[in-house]
Structure formats: structure tokens, C-alpha cells
Scaffold this motif. Structure first.
Motif, mmCIF file in Angstrom:
data_model
loop_
_atom_site.group_PDB
_atom_site.id
_atom_site.type_symbol
_atom_site.label_atom_id
_atom_site.label_comp_id
_atom_site.label_asym_id
_atom_site.label_seq_id
_atom_site.Cartn_x
_atom_site.Cartn_y
_atom_site.Cartn_z
ATOM 1 N N GLY A 86 0.841 -1.187 0.000
ATOM 2 C CA GLY A 86 0.000 0.000 0.000
ATOM 3 C C GLY A 86 0.875 1.236 0.000
ATOM 4 N N ARG A 87 0.244 2.369 -0.170
ATOM 5 C CA ARG A 87 0.990 3.623 -0.164
ATOM 6 C C ARG A 87 1.578 3.902 1.218
ATOM 7 N N SER A 191 -5.774 0.428 0.618
ATOM 8 C CA SER A 191 -6.154 1.516 -0.259
ATOM 9 C C SER A 191 -6.633 2.727 0.540
ATOM 10 N N ILE A 192 -6.001 3.872 0.311
ATOM 11 C CA ILE A 192 -6.440 5.120 0.942
ATOM 12 C C ILE A 192 -6.598 6.184 -0.135
ATOM 13 N N SER A 193 -7.299 7.238 0.211
ATOM 14 C CA SER A 193 -7.530 8.328 -0.728
ATOM 15 C C SER A 193 -6.377 9.325 -0.697
ATOM 16 N N TRP A 247 -6.118 -8.982 -2.417
ATOM 17 C CA TRP A 247 -7.288 -8.543 -1.674
ATOM 18 C C TRP A 247 -7.086 -7.081 -1.301
ATOM 19 N N VAL A 248 -8.043 -6.231 -1.647
ATOM 20 C CA VAL A 248 -7.935 -4.792 -1.413
ATOM 21 C C VAL A 248 -8.693 -4.436 -0.139
ATOM 22 N N LYS A 256 -11.453 0.425 11.198
ATOM 23 C CA LYS A 256 -12.255 -0.521 10.429
ATOM 24 C C LYS A 256 -11.376 -1.381 9.528
ATOM 25 N N ALA A 257 -10.339 -0.776 8.961
ATOM 26 C CA ALA A 257 -9.435 -1.530 8.092
ATOM 27 C C ALA A 257 -8.761 -2.668 8.850
#
Length: 305
Positions: A86-87, A191-193, A247-248, A256-257
């Protein structure tokens, strides 16, 4: 100060508060949660307090299931590799900490490899990762993995186009080979924004206990957000295979993640609770000729507290 600036500052303060919430997890047991939020929940409204209480309860429940999974892995000799990608600031380290927090480090261990040295750069690309693979009854969690080549190395120009293409030719076969050998491979992308990464970077800048997490490479990755997005999309498309699918994890909400990732991980293995033999504390042996020797004063750590 504009309203949007007020909101940004409020969110940064909340992010810092969440960090200290995380540290409390190391000290808590589930029967302490009500006491914690009764005494230390100042500044939270009822909904926030209830959400935190629910988070802690569910985290402790899932960690109890992870302990059962650990016993099953040891007894059956199962071998598991879990990749976390991930980032920067996506929350990979946070979920790894919660997974391993109550497990035996000899069973569940973390591999977080530094950048390759000059010798490693001349080796077969996967060679330095192979030594960290699990034996029977072990779980290895890679905090970043061989997918560095598809991400940071590609974006920052640390590999050639030929090396990049060779990676995509090799990695599906490499992972299929691991699976054929009896190693289960589970791959997570957090995944994040764009907005959330910006907020988390700001929170690290304003938190002296987290500033060390911001490296020059992290800051450069922020500037190259779109390049990383393109690299991620290519990576997922070319390495999502039946034997080791991606899996994302939606990770804008960190708590929650973590819960979603742990819950999903538990579903990936057919573990069941194993009966544990009763633990009987033996009587301490005592011998008449034994005398405990005093420790010299100059060896004692000063009792400042």
C-alpha cells in the motif's frame, strides 16, 4: 482562520489522538474497556465513545481467534506468507502490529527488509526474500515485499524497464512455486484516498513521536501520487492470479481496516480451536545449601520512579 482550515486542524488532532489510542491497546484487556472509557473518555461525545468501545471489544475478540489460528498452524505444520502492500501511511504497520500483538514471535514473525545493498542488487531479485519464508508451523508477515519492484522501484527509477518486465514474467511463477511447495500466499493492498494520505502525513509532521516515519522517499511519494496510482493499477492487473490473488482493504478508516483485514485473514484458513493441555505449575525445589548472593550496589539501576 477559514472553516476548512479549522476542520483540517480538528482532523489532525483526531489523528494524533487515535495514535495514542493505539498505544493504549497494548495495556488493555477487554474487561477494562468500560473503565477506560468511563475515566479517560473526556472530550468524546457518546457516539465516539461507543464506537471506540466497540472497536476495542471486537479487536480483542479477533485477537483471541488469531491465538486459536496460531495453535492450529503449529499443530498442522501449515506455512503462511502474508504480504502487506500500500501507499506510505496506508496503515500496513498498524494492522501488522495488531495481528502479531498477542502471538508468539517464534510462530508469527515480521519481515521488513531494508533497501538492497550493493551485493543484493547483483543477486536473483527474489533471493533475499527466500531466506525469510516460513518453515512448517510458521506465519511470516511481509511489511512490503518483492512487490517493491512494481511500486517504488518503478516510480523512482531504481530498476530498468527490462528488470521491470522480467519481474512481471517471474512473479506469477515464483508465487505458484511457493504455493505448490505448500506455502499459502495471501496478498493485501491497503487503499487510501489522496486526501487521507495528505492528512496522515500532516499528522506525522505535527506529532514528534511519529516524525521519524517521514523519510525523504515518503515525501517524494506524496508528490508522485499519480505515478504510484498507475504503478499500482498495473501491478494488480498483472499479478492477480488464482493461486495468490490480491485482496484490497479499504483503509481510509484505520480502525475498520484493521478489523476487516483480520476478519478476512481468519477466513482464509480452515483453523479450529485446539484443546490445550492443562498447565500445572511445578513446586519450586529448595536446597539447604543454596544462598542467594546480594547484587553489588554499583550494578543496580537507579530507582528514579
Amino acid at each position: 482562520m477559514r472553516p476548512d482550515e479549522n476542520e483540517l486542524i480538528r482532523r489532525i488532532h483526531r489523528e494524533v489522538a487515535d495514535h495514542y489510542d493505539e498505544e493504549l491497546e497494548l495495556e488493555l484487556e477487554d474487561h477494562h474497556v468500560d473503565t477506560l472509557f468511563g475515566e479517560a473518555g473526556g472530550g468524546l461525545d457518546d457516539a465516539e465513545r461507543a464506537a471506540r468501545r466497540q472497536y476495542f471489544r471486537e479487536l480483542f475478540r479477533l485477537q483471541g481467534e488469531l491465538v486459536k489460528l496460531q495453535s492450529w498452524v503449529v499443530e498442522t505444520g501449515h506455512k503462511v506468507v502474508i504480504l502487506f502492500e500500500g501507499r506510505d501511511a496506508a496503515g500496513k504497520g498498524g494492522v501488522i502490529k495488531r495481528i502479531t500483538q498477542r502471538l508468539n514471535p517464534r510462530v508469527a514473525r515480521v519481515a521488513a527488509l531494508p533497501a538492497p545493498n550493493d551485493r543484493e542488487r547483483t543477486q536473483w531479485y527474489f533471493q533475499r526474500y527466500v531466506s525469510h519464508l516460513p518453515a512448517a508451523g510458521e506465519i511470516v508477515l511481509f511489511d512490503r515485499s518483492w512487490y517493491n519492484r512494481a511500486g517504488v522501484e518503478r516510480v523512482m527509477g531504481f530498476c530498468t524497464d527490462d528488470q521491470y518486465e522480467e519481474f512481471f514474467r517471474s512473479v506469477p511463477e515464483f508465487e505458484r512455486m511457493l504455493v505448490r511447495s505448500g506455502i499459502q500466499v495471501i496478498k493485501y493492498w491497503f487503499s487510501i484516498s489522496d486526501e487521507e494520505q495528505h492528512l496522515r502525513f500532516l499528522s506525522r509532521i505535527h506529532d514528534p513521536l511519529k516524525q521519524w516515519k517521514l523519510s525523504p522517499m515518503d515525501l517524494e511519494s506524496r508528490r508522485r501520487w499519480e505515478d504510484y496510482t498507475r504503478a499500482k493499477e498495473v501491478m494488480l492487473e498483472r499479478t492477480h492470479i488464482a493461486e495468490a490473488p490480491w485482496w484490497v482493504v479499504q483503509a481510509v478508516d484505520k480502525k475498520k481496516a484493521r478489523l476487516n483485514c483480520i476478519h478476512h485473514l481468519l477466513q482464509q484458513m480452515p483453523y479450529e480451536e485446539r484443546a490445550q493441555p492443562p498447565v500445572v505449575l511445578p513446586q519450586r525445589e529448595r536446597h539447604d545449601d543454596y544462598t542467594r548472593q546480594p547484587v553489588p550496589d554499583n550494578m543496580i539501576v537507579p530507582e528514579v520512579y
